[in-house]
Write an enzyme that holds these catalytic residues in place. Structure first.
Site, mmCIF file in Angstrom:
data_model
loop_
_atom_site.group_PDB
_atom_site.id
_atom_site.type_symbol
_atom_site.label_atom_id
_atom_site.label_comp_id
_atom_site.label_asym_id
_atom_site.label_seq_id
_atom_site.Cartn_x
_atom_site.Cartn_y
_atom_site.Cartn_z
ATOM 1 N N GLU A 207 0.955 -1.163 -0.062
ATOM 2 C CA GLU A 207 -0.067 -0.058 0.052
ATOM 3 C C GLU A 207 0.933 1.305 -0.059
ATOM 4 O O GLU A 207 0.667 2.194 0.615
ATOM 5 C CB GLU A 207 -0.889 0.066 1.160
ATOM 6 C CG GLU A 207 -2.083 -0.888 0.999
ATOM 7 C CD GLU A 207 -3.246 -0.970 2.009
ATOM 8 O OE1 GLU A 207 -3.300 0.241 2.508
ATOM 9 O OE2 GLU A 207 -4.273 -1.926 2.049
HETATM 10 C C1 LIG Z 1 2.900 -9.602 0.511
HETATM 11 C C2 LIG Z 1 2.346 -8.275 -0.768
HETATM 12 C C3 LIG Z 1 1.110 -8.110 -0.889
HETATM 13 C C4 LIG Z 1 0.808 -7.423 -1.744
HETATM 14 N N1 LIG Z 1 -0.493 -7.190 -2.144
HETATM 15 C C5 LIG Z 1 -0.790 -6.509 -3.543
HETATM 16 C C6 LIG Z 1 -2.052 -6.679 -4.062
HETATM 17 O O1 LIG Z 1 -3.049 -7.505 -3.459
HETATM 18 N N2 LIG Z 1 -2.380 -5.957 -5.173
HETATM 19 C C7 LIG Z 1 -1.620 -5.348 -5.707
HETATM 20 O O2 LIG Z 1 -1.715 -4.822 -6.804
HETATM 21 N N3 LIG Z 1 -0.438 -5.511 -5.075
HETATM 22 C C8 LIG Z 1 0.032 -5.972 -4.016
HETATM 23 N N4 LIG Z 1 1.482 -5.854 -3.494
HETATM 24 C C9 LIG Z 1 2.304 -4.825 -4.324
HETATM 25 C C10 LIG Z 1 2.547 -3.690 -3.321
HETATM 26 O O3 LIG Z 1 1.841 -2.588 -3.273
HETATM 27 C C11 LIG Z 1 4.137 -3.373 -4.051
HETATM 28 O O4 LIG Z 1 5.198 -4.208 -3.569
HETATM 29 C C12 LIG Z 1 4.375 -1.966 -3.687
HETATM 30 O O5 LIG Z 1 3.597 -1.100 -4.369
HETATM 31 C C13 LIG Z 1 5.955 -1.674 -4.067
HETATM 32 O O6 LIG Z 1 6.408 -2.102 -5.344
HETATM 33 P P1 LIG Z 1 7.674 -2.864 -5.355
HETATM 34 O O7 LIG Z 1 7.766 -4.156 -4.425
HETATM 35 O O8 LIG Z 1 7.729 -3.187 -6.745
HETATM 36 O O9 LIG Z 1 8.819 -1.898 -4.905
HETATM 37 P P2 LIG Z 1 9.574 -1.028 -5.929
HETATM 38 O O10 LIG Z 1 8.488 -0.198 -6.723
HETATM 39 O O11 LIG Z 1 10.733 -1.534 -6.691
HETATM 40 O O12 LIG Z 1 10.259 -0.020 -4.930
HETATM 41 C C14 LIG Z 1 11.378 -0.338 -4.260
HETATM 42 C C15 LIG Z 1 12.021 0.746 -3.268
HETATM 43 O O13 LIG Z 1 12.036 1.765 -3.895
HETATM 44 C C16 LIG Z 1 11.295 2.960 -3.472
HETATM 45 N N5 LIG Z 1 11.039 3.813 -4.425
HETATM 46 C C17 LIG Z 1 10.343 3.581 -5.490
HETATM 47 N N6 LIG Z 1 9.793 4.797 -6.183
HETATM 48 C C18 LIG Z 1 10.334 5.605 -5.315
HETATM 49 C C19 LIG Z 1 10.236 7.284 -5.635
HETATM 50 N N7 LIG Z 1 9.929 7.869 -6.393
HETATM 51 N N8 LIG Z 1 10.710 7.863 -4.481
HETATM 52 C C20 LIG Z 1 11.385 7.319 -3.521
HETATM 53 N N9 LIG Z 1 11.572 5.878 -3.246
HETATM 54 C C21 LIG Z 1 10.952 5.259 -4.261
HETATM 55 C C22 LIG Z 1 10.218 2.190 -2.758
HETATM 56 O O14 LIG Z 1 9.629 2.987 -1.498
HETATM 57 C C23 LIG Z 1 10.781 0.938 -2.286
HETATM 58 O O15 LIG Z 1 11.665 1.053 -1.070
HETATM 59 C C24 LIG Z 1 1.810 -6.684 -2.595
HETATM 60 C C25 LIG Z 1 3.244 -6.989 -2.131
HETATM 61 C C26 LIG Z 1 3.746 -7.732 -1.382
HETATM 62 C C27 LIG Z 1 5.073 -7.754 -1.069
#
Ligand SMILES: Cc1cc2nc3c(=O)[nH]c(=O)nc-3n(C[C@H](O)[C@H](O)[C@H](O)COP(=O)(O)OP(=O)(O)OC[C@H]3O[C@@H](n4cnc5c(N)ncnc54)[C@H](O)[C@@H]3O)c2cc1C
Length: 824
Positions: A498
């Protein structure tokens, strides 16, 4: 009158007008008045009157101010400020501003805070918490779920469906429970204290997902079909936005839907051909209906003139041809249902779009709107519930566990950790209660929800570390007896989902907060994006309001910084008074620093994430501190809770001060200048003292009314781990007097162990009766259960393929052995 006196009087009049935010007209008249006094004493001559006229006439005469000055400023503004992107605009439009707006204005009206209704449960909601919620907590075996089944038991799943746990947000007319956000929060708090799997599984369908989206945007037909089925558990929903290429940058999903003709139920219709690849989707492995976000295109103009319609949300039944539900991800040993899904050339009718064809391309706005509500409820509540339970448990454990012949909770080092646990539990409950009340009052608090999500999940992380440290090896060795390990492992899940926390802190809280909460910036931006006389009139009003606002915050920061905050308004005159006054000062500082940062950096502020993050921290701690003061008032200003309140306030305001100082330290000459204005005498807030830590820790160590309020609503029945700890704590306290009695009779100081033996000796000496003996024996049993950890055979720890192979080999060996013995 001397010249010096007149100058002082003039500055005082001007400062007073700015401090109290008098209107331009009133301020101008006041200046004319003081100039007239100056003329009377022959201090002000023609030159000064002309200078005053040069300043005041254009400002007060609208045609000159608007037609010349505002017009010029508008031209400059358009050059400096970047245009707002569509996604940013949607994010800004999607939320509302509530009490956080007041904190941003430099002069909070505390009566507004305390006139907000107190959050309360209805009788029906309370009965649900005491009935089904209590029951499912008893049924849930977290060790079985995390280690053996990699899932909740079928009985727990069925119970959740039967009792409508997945339908807390669904309206009664569709068969749901229609609970308030506050009630949902209390349910999630209780479940989170027992099992992360349980809380996540219940949290997701009640947060952003098909149920929420359908209620807000669904067509009547979609509502009638899906909502009753979601309410009674016939349908299990998931919502799929994230893809391997688009996580935080969810607006850039590469998943597509192309409008085209295709065959549906034997007929040719206009529909959507979907191709998608999603991952991390909670509940996907068991979902019967997928909420899907994709980018919609209409290359043949079958539904309109636009080719790129934008992000769209649709509901796709699981069995639709081409949908492939993947296997499972394994999120940090907290195996709730989560996995990937794919779709290749999945053809569906347009009526699958949530809200029907008219909502094509409006998915992003829908998601952001719902997320601004859901984000305020699920993760903050899960975090608060987790911390409430572990705070009590860690307190009980540290009284039961003894080293060096003392309960470890009596050692100062341990008390430091206990104080953080108790203070944060008090504060986190306050934030969830206050924020969910905002949702119940109809707000879509996008800034508050980002604050609550970020800070409460981070506090959960810090508190989990503290709890683990206090428990030592007891927290480390996993098994049915370990009530901390799985929660500890799962903390990064809450941090990531989220809106991952780094992004939430650096980009969202202040990025949205500055625009939404600032009384003039949004209006300036909107006016500058339009053209014509009306736009100029809007801009004129906003920009001059803004200039006056900035000047007022400068004067307020200066006066309050010089010690005036000690005389500023506060709604109470008891020991909480100083906190309101400190917050008056911080609020003026935040408002001023915001204007300075926006003025100096302009559009660059977006990229200066660390400046933005610290401004966001200032706003966040002001909000957290307000929620804490509100809790204290709403709970009847309980004197016993004062140590908790003091700790939470001092910790928050100290962190606020440090965020502000590190911002000033990293803001070049501007920061150094502002430091002189804002901190003329250095730091003015102290972190909680050792003696306060001691008082707070003490609340956790023994049963008392404050401690009960801290754990209110959590699952503390003796059937559960935490309830058992509570029972043992009470027994240990009662047993101490008996051990002392036996020690006295034996003329020695007995160690608090082997209580069953002490019981026998006491009976023999005639100083204990049968009840005393029974209590000591029960206490010994409880004490050992609390301090002991589990051990396993290697094969019990094997997982996956190895476990399977071991089971096969073992079966073969057993078969051979029984053949041999039969033959013998
Ligand atoms: C257990 C679990 C359940 C989930 N459930 C759902 C679900 O039901 N439905 C769904 O659609 N998604 C779901 N997600 C997805 C979740 O919302 C994403 O994991 C989240 O949005 C982050 O994306 P990412 O993991 O690809 O990290 P990335 O986007 O790769 O980010 C990596 C890091 O970079 C940082 N970062 C990225 N962009 C910026 C920026 N512009 N400025 C500063 N920092 C930045 C982030 O804060 C993070 O620390 C789930 C994820 C997990 C792990």
């Amino acid at each position: 009158m001397s010249v010096a006196l007149w100058i002082i009087a003039t500055l005082a009049v001007l400062g007073g007008c700015l401090y109290y935010r008098a209107s331009l007209l009133v301020s101008s008249l006041a200046l004319v008045g003081i100039f007239a006094v100056g003329s009377f004493f022959d201090i002000v001559g023609v030159v000064l009157w002309v200078l005053l006229a040069i300043v005041l006439v254009p400002l007060n005469f609208t045609p000159i101010r608007r037609g010349v000055i505002a017009k010029k400023l508008l031209g400059m503004y358009r050059k400096v400020m970047p245009e707002i992107s569509e996604t940013e605009k949607d994010a800004i439009d999607a939320g509302t501003t509530w009490f956080e707006g007041e904190l941003f204005r430099g002069a909070p009206d505390w009566n507004k805070l305390h006139s907000i209704q107190k959050a309360e449960l209805t009788a029906e909601e309370q009965a649900f918490l005491d009935g089904p919620c209590e029951e499912v907590c008893k049924m849930m075996d977290d060790w079985q779920a995390t280690h053996e089944l990699a899932d909740m038991s079928p009985e727990v799943w069925q119970y959740l469906k039967d009792k409508k746990f997945f339908a807390m947000i669904i309206k009664k007319e569709f068969g749901g429970l229609e609970f308030s956000a506050y009630a949902q929060s209390r349910v999630l708090q209780k479940l989170a204290g027992v099992s992360t799997i349980l809380a996540s599984t219940v949290g997701v369908p009640n947060s952003l997902g098909p149920g929420e989206l359908l209620q807000h945007y669904g067509t009547q037909e979609q509502k009638d079909h899906y909502l009753p089925r979601l309410a009674n558990g016939d349908e299990i929903p998931c919502f799929a936005l994230t893809s391997p290429e688009a996580g935080s940058d969810a607006g850039s999903i590469p998943d597509t839907g192309v409008i085209c003709k295709g065959e549906w139920n034997g007929e040719e219709i206009v529909g959507i051909r979907l191709n998608f690849n999603k991952r991390y989707i909670t509940l996907a492995p068991v979902a019967t209906v997928l909420g899907l976000a994709f980018k919609l295109y209409d290359p043949e103009h079958l539904i309109g003139s636009k080719e790129e319609l934008g992000i769209t949300a649709a509901l796709i039944p699981r069995e639709t041809k081409g949908v492939e539900i993947g296997r499972r991800h394994f999120p940090l040993n907290v195996p709730f249902m989560n996995g990937p899904i794919k779709g290749k050339d999945v053809f569906v009718p347009l009526s699958y779009i949530i809200g029907g064809e008219k909502m094509a391309g409006k998915g992003w706005r829908m998601l952001v709107e719902c997320l601004s509500v859901g984000r305020a409820i699920t993760l903050p509540s899960n975090s608060a519930g987790g911390v409430k339970s572990i705070a009590l448990a860690t307190g009980a454990y540290s009284y039961i566990r003894r080293q060096f012949r003392l309960p470890i909770g009596k050692m100062e080092g341990v008390q430091e950790a206990l104080a953080r646990l108790a203070g944060n539990a008090y504060l986190m409950d306050a934030v969830t209660t206050f924020s969910t009340k905002g949702v119940d009052l109809g707000e879509k608090p996008s800034v508050i929800s980002a604050i609550a999500k970020y800070h409460l999940t981070e506090k959960l992380r810090a508190c989990m570390d503290d709890a683990m440290d206090v428990h030592g090896g007891k927290g480390i060795c996993l098994g049915p007896n370990n009530y901390l390990g799985r929660g500890y492992q799962g903390v990064p899940i809450a941090i990531t989902v989220e809106g991952a926390n780094i992004l939430t802190r650096n980009l969202m809280i202040y990025g949205q907060g500055a625009i939404r909460c600032h009384p003039y910036v949004l209006e300036e931006m909107l006016a500058s994006a339009e053209h014509g006389p009306e736009a100029l009139a809007r801009f004129d009003k906003a920009i001059f309001g803004h200039i006056g606002f900035g000047a007022s915050n400068f004067v307020r920061s200066l006066v309050l910084g010089l010690g005036g905050y000690r005389f500023s308004k506060a709604p109470f005159s008891d020991s909480t008074k100083r906190y309101y006054q400190q917050m008056n000062r911080f609020s003026a500082n935040l408002a001023l620093l915001s204007d300075v940062a926006m003025g100096v950096l302009g559009g660059e502020l977006k990229r200066k994430q660390r400046i933005s993050a610290r401004l966001g921290d200032m706003l966040s701690y002001l909000y957290i501190a307000s929620a804490t003061l509100k809790r204290f008032e709403d709970q009847g200003r309980q004197r016993d809770d004062l140590p908790l309140l003091h700790w939470a306030m001092q910790d928050s305001l100290y962190k606020l001060q440090e965020a502000q100082l590190s911002l000033l330290d990293n803001f070049g000459a501007v920061g150094s200048t502002m430091r002189v204005v804002m901190y003329p005498f250095g730091r003015f807030v102290k972190r909680p003292s050792d003696s306060l830590d001691r008082k707070v820790a003490k609340i956790l160590l023994q049963p008392n009314a404050s401690r009960d309020r801290l754990g209110e609503g959590q699952f503390l029945s003796a059937d559960g781990q935490f309830g058992y700890l509570e029972q043992t704590l009470r027994d240990v306290i009662a047993a101490e007097a008996l051990v002392a009695k036996v020690g006295k009779a034996q003329n020695k100081r007995l160690a608090f162990m082997f209580l069953d033996k002490i019981a026998e000796e006491g009976k023999e000496l005639g100083v204990l009766n049968d009840d005393d003996v029974a209590l000591l024996k029960r206490t010994e049993e409880g004490r050992l259960r609390v301090i002991n950890v589990d051990d396993f055979a290697t094969e019990d720890l094997m997982a996956g393929k190895a476990a399977h192979e071991w089971a096969l080999e073992n079966a073969e060996a057993q078969a051979k052995a029984s053949k041999k013995s039969n033959a013998a």
